[in-house]
Motif scaffolding. Structure first.
Motif, short mmCIF file in Angstrom:
data_model
loop_
_atom_site.label_atom_id
_atom_site.label_comp_id
_atom_site.label_asym_id
_atom_site.label_seq_id
_atom_site.Cartn_x
_atom_site.Cartn_y
_atom_site.Cartn_z
N LYS A 95 0.84 -1.20 0.00
CA LYS A 95 0.00 0.00 0.00
C LYS A 95 0.88 1.25 0.00
O LYS A 95 1.82 1.35 0.80
N GLY B 277 -8.17 8.02 6.10
CA GLY B 277 -7.01 7.16 6.36
C GLY B 277 -7.28 5.70 6.01
O GLY B 277 -6.50 4.81 6.36
N ASP C 291 -5.15 2.09 4.40
CA ASP C 291 -4.47 1.05 5.18
C ASP C 291 -5.43 -0.11 5.42
O ASP C 291 -5.06 -1.29 5.34
N LYS D 289 -1.01 8.61 13.49
CA LYS D 289 -1.70 8.60 12.20
C LYS D 289 -1.07 7.66 11.18
O LYS D 289 -1.66 7.34 10.16
MG MG Z 1 -2.58 7.24 6.27
#
Ligand code: MG
Ligand code: ADP
Ligand code: ASP
Length: 447
Positions: free
Chosen positions: A5, A193, A196, A251
């Motif tokens: 990723k 986010g 992930d 984060k």
């Molecule tokens: Mg991120």
């Protein structure tokens, strides 16, 4: 096969994309499936354009779309067609003045939909056999727009049909992270986010040997390097420690990422796409004990504390149930709780429903709210059973007012609340104290 990723900074422009393509190319023998985020900053820009359009500031919204188009078209000319559609969408939104979560997901989805096409194109230009997979055909989710929950079995079945044959024939499959679609094909996102998380769901679905999260730092660090520049890389960290850190502000990893990987015991690595020769951080099922005990310190800003005080709580039962039911009804997660005989304090980071929650709490007692706070979280395996940790932590921040504390619920985290204005100072003081020396077995100083 492995899942690789690449986050926004690893695909922010042509140079970054080429660097990331090079990293993939070096690992072709491991049969990679690539998950990419939107170009750095694109998701924020798209959502801002959407907000402005719905607020009837169409010119500003279109200007943002135009600037994004320039960035994308410079990398792949055909993306201009998508921008024509995006502008139409923004115009429609400004006509009806609406920006529901469902529409937000549709607007945001352009980021990963396009970055994944660009990445595939670039791999092909560099001479690699790459195929693009539209994530909305593979990632099946429920209809919780803004934070959709994947259906792992259906997603696995789709990937078997859409990705596996290509992987088996030696092709590199590239898909966007973060986005998906409901069973009836309506676009959703997994929450900010969320790329992930896509990587972990896909890794678990495909029984990957490994999941690699390529980002802009050397790995999981002892603190956010933007706050503590002397932070050091943690070589190995357990799933439990990583999950606590992610949830409480580190984060670098989406909190949910670790779950699907834990279930299948798939190793996850966090690696730096600017320094691909580094060994990164390995996230493992069980943590190795360390002399330091503390592995990392995280902070999360924008915390609000709600306190309910009532003499009716005195020796009564059922009070906490009634209290938590209010938060449950408003689908608002509570992070930390502290109780005394006549009052309960809890922390929230999502205050969207707070006015309604406050109204419903009134019959239970006197309600007070304090905002602009930050949660500081110290994480390390077995911290609960190590004498002196609390003494050391509170000693480090002795000049800072502490509003609330949580310790002992888990074996790996000690958290407390301070004013937002004190958060960075608290982080630096704690880091200076706990990481005066680095155990070379566990930590690696920046190179
Ligand atoms: Mg991120
Ligand atoms: P990506 O776009 O690759 O997903 P993110 O911006 O989501 O990257 O996450 C990487 C950032 O996380 C780093 O640049 C760093 O500032 C921040 N961060 C916060 N806490 C930590 C930590 N403990 N270790 C490493 N990075 C951290
Ligand atoms: N592009 C999305 C975001 O900025 C998802 C991600 O990058 O993980 O939130």
């Amino acid at each position: 096969m492995i899942v690789m990723k690449f986050g926004g900074t690893s695909v922010e422009d042509g140079a970054a994309i080429d660097r990331s393509c090079g990293i993939v190319a070096e690992r072709i023998s491991r049969r990679p499936l690539v998950v990419v985020s939107a170009l750095g900053g694109a998701t924020n820009a798209l959502l801002e354009a959407g907000r402005l359009a719905a607020d009837r500031q169409l010119d500003k919204a279109i200007a943002i779309a135009d600037a994004l188009e320039k960035r994308h078209v410079a990398l792949l000319a055909s993306t201009s067609e998508d921008f024509a559609r995006l502008r139409e969408l923004l115009r429609a939104m400004s006509a009806i003045g609406e920006f529901s979560l469902r529409t937000q997901d549709l607007v945001a989805s352009y980021g990963e939909a396009l970055s994944s096409q660009i990445f595939t194109h670039r791999l092909k230009m560099l001479g690699h056999d790459a195929v693009h997979l539209d994530a909305r055909r593979a990632m099946v989710t429920d209809e919780t727009f803004g934070k959709a929950v994947p259906h792992p079995d259906e997603t696995a079945a789709r990937l078997e049909g859409l990705a596996r044959p290509h992987i088996d024939s030696g092709k590199i499959v590239v898909m966007g992270g973060y986005i998906g679609a409901t069973r009836s094909g309506i676009t959703t996102t997994l929450g900010r986010g969320g790329s992930d998380y896509t990587a972990a769901i896909v890794g678990a679905a495909m029984n990957a040997e490994e999941i690699q999260i390529w980002t802009d730092v050397d790995g999981m660090m002892t603190a956010d390097p933007r706050i503590v520049p002397s932070a050091c890389k943690v070589k190995e960290i357990s799933f439990g420690e990583a999950a606590e850190l992610a949830y409480f502000g580190a984060k670098v990893l989406h909190p949910l990422t670790v779950l699907p990987a834990v279930d299948k015991d798939i190793p996850v690595y966090i690696l730096n796409s600017r320094k691909p020769a580094g060994s990164g951080t390995r996230i493992t099922k069980n943590a190795r004990p360390t002399a330091n005990v503390i592995k990392s310190i995280a902070s999360k800003r924008g915390i609000t504390v709600v306190t309910v005080s009532s003499s009716r709580m005195l020796m009564a039962h059922g009070f906490l149930r009634a209290l938590f039911e209010v938060f449950d009804r408003h689908r608002t997660a509570v992070d930390m709780v502290a109780t005394s005989e006549v009052s309960v304090s809890l922390t929230l980071d999502n205050t969207a429903a707070l006015p309604a929650i406050q109204e419903e709490l009134k019959p239970l007692g006197e309600v007070s709210v304090k905002d602009r706070l930050a949660l500081i979280c110290i994480v390390g395996n077995n911290l609960k059973y190590t004498p002196g940790i609390a003494h050391r932590a509170f000693g480090s921040v002795k000049d800072i007012n502490i509003l609330m504390v949580s310790h002992g619920a888990s074996n790996i985290n000690l958290s407390f609340i301070v004013a937002e204005a004190d958060a960075d100072t608290a982080m630096r003081k704690l880091h200076a104290d706990f990481f005066r020396e680095f155990d070379p077995e566990v930590f690696e100083p920046p190179v």
